[in-house]
Structures are given as C-alpha cells and as structure tokens.
Scaffold this motif. Structure first.
Motif, short mmCIF file in Angstrom:
data_model
loop_
_atom_site.label_atom_id
_atom_site.label_comp_id
_atom_site.label_asym_id
_atom_site.label_seq_id
_atom_site.Cartn_x
_atom_site.Cartn_y
_atom_site.Cartn_z
N ASP A 27 43.59 30.66 29.68
CA ASP A 27 44.61 30.98 28.70
C ASP A 27 45.33 32.30 29.00
N GLY A 28 44.90 32.99 30.05
CA GLY A 28 45.55 34.24 30.43
C GLY A 28 45.34 35.36 29.44
N GLU A 29 44.20 35.35 28.74
CA GLU A 29 43.94 36.36 27.72
C GLU A 29 43.85 37.76 28.30
N CYS A 30 43.41 37.89 29.55
CA CYS A 30 43.23 39.20 30.17
C CYS A 30 44.16 39.39 31.37
N LYS A 31 45.20 38.58 31.43
CA LYS A 31 46.12 38.61 32.58
C LYS A 31 46.80 39.96 32.74
N THR A 32 47.18 40.60 31.64
CA THR A 32 47.85 41.90 31.70
C THR A 32 46.96 42.93 32.38
N TYR A 33 45.68 42.97 31.97
CA TYR A 33 44.74 43.91 32.57
C TYR A 33 44.54 43.61 34.06
N MET A 34 44.44 42.33 34.38
CA MET A 34 44.24 41.93 35.77
C MET A 34 45.43 42.36 36.63
N ARG A 35 46.63 42.14 36.14
CA ARG A 35 47.83 42.50 36.91
C ARG A 35 47.93 44.00 37.12
N LYS A 36 47.60 44.80 36.08
CA LYS A 36 47.62 46.26 36.23
C LYS A 36 46.63 46.70 37.30
N TYR A 37 45.45 46.11 37.28
CA TYR A 37 44.43 46.46 38.27
C TYR A 37 44.89 46.07 39.68
N LEU A 38 45.41 44.85 39.85
CA LEU A 38 45.85 44.41 41.17
C LEU A 38 47.02 45.24 41.68
N LYS A 39 47.91 45.66 40.78
CA LYS A 39 49.02 46.52 41.19
C LYS A 39 48.49 47.87 41.64
N CYS A 40 47.53 48.41 40.92
CA CYS A 40 46.92 49.68 41.30
C CYS A 40 46.27 49.58 42.67
N ARG A 53 39.50 52.06 39.23
CA ARG A 53 38.18 51.74 38.68
C ARG A 53 38.25 51.66 37.16
N LEU A 54 39.03 52.55 36.54
CA LEU A 54 39.18 52.51 35.08
C LEU A 54 39.92 51.25 34.65
N MET A 55 40.89 50.81 35.45
CA MET A 55 41.60 49.57 35.13
C MET A 55 40.69 48.37 35.31
N ALA A 56 39.81 48.42 36.29
CA ALA A 56 38.83 47.35 36.47
C ALA A 56 37.91 47.29 35.26
N ARG A 57 37.51 48.46 34.77
CA ARG A 57 36.65 48.51 33.58
C ARG A 57 37.37 47.90 32.37
N ASP A 58 38.65 48.22 32.20
CA ASP A 58 39.42 47.65 31.09
C ASP A 58 39.51 46.13 31.20
N TYR A 59 39.73 45.65 32.42
CA TYR A 59 39.82 44.20 32.66
C TYR A 59 38.49 43.52 32.33
N LEU A 60 37.39 44.08 32.83
CA LEU A 60 36.09 43.48 32.56
C LEU A 60 35.73 43.56 31.08
N ASN A 61 36.13 44.64 30.43
CA ASN A 61 35.89 44.78 28.99
C ASN A 61 36.65 43.70 28.23
N CYS A 62 37.87 43.41 28.63
CA CYS A 62 38.66 42.34 28.01
C CYS A 62 37.92 41.01 28.17
#
Length: 98
Positions: A27-40, A53-62
């Motif tokens: 459903d792409g619930e965490c897609k925004t976090y994933m894209r920010k991490y991949l861009k970083c 690493r902080l963006m990865a943590r946010d993604y995994l938290n989502c």
C-alpha cells in the motif's frame, strides 16, 4: 523430477529466516520514508553517513508502527536510539568573554 530444484527429502520442512523476511509494503504506507533514505544514499554515494542512518531508522520505525515488521530494539538493528544532539558551541544568547 524437477530441473534446477533440489530433490525433496523426507522429514525436511523449510523454516523461515529469523531476519530478512517481512511483508512487502504493497500500500506504500512507508514509501515517503523509503524514498528519502534512498535519495540520501544516492547523494552520499552509498557511504553510511549519520543522516542516512537516521532516515533508515525512520523508515524502519514506520514499518514497525504499521505491522510490516516486528518491533525490535534499535541496537539490534545497528541504529542509534535517538537523533544525535546538535554540536556544542556558543549560543546566540551567550556574550563573548573579554
């Protein structure tokens, strides 16, 4: 006989891995976090920088919040518990000493 597959052995049952097996985010619930991490990671040329690493943590938290993976301690995932404190330095309210 199936080609390319190992033969079936009686009494062997497949077991899922302890880590690395989790539901996909259809459903792409965490897609925004994933894209920010991949861009970083792309911008840092895949060097493991603290911001990524902080963006990865946010993604995994989502993912954990939405039941897409089991909740685990950050230290087990190799990530910091909290965002690092800003570097210490003189604040705008401090006056320079003479």
């Amino acid at each position: 006989m199936s080609f390319g597959a190992p033969p079936s052995l009686p009494g062997m049952r497949p077991t899922p891995p302890e880590r690395g097996s989790f539901p996909l985010d259809h459903d792409g619930e965490c897609k925004t976090y994933m894209r920010k991490y991949l861009k970083c990671m792309s911008e840092s040329r895949s060097v493991n920088v603290q911001d990524c690493r902080l963006m990865a943590r946010d993604y995994l938290n989502c993912r954990m919040d939405r039941g897409l993976m089991l909740r685990d301690d950050w230290k087990n995932l190799g990530l910091p518990d909290e965002a690092p404190a800003p570097p210490a330095g003189p604040s705008a309210t401090e006056s320079p000493s003479k």
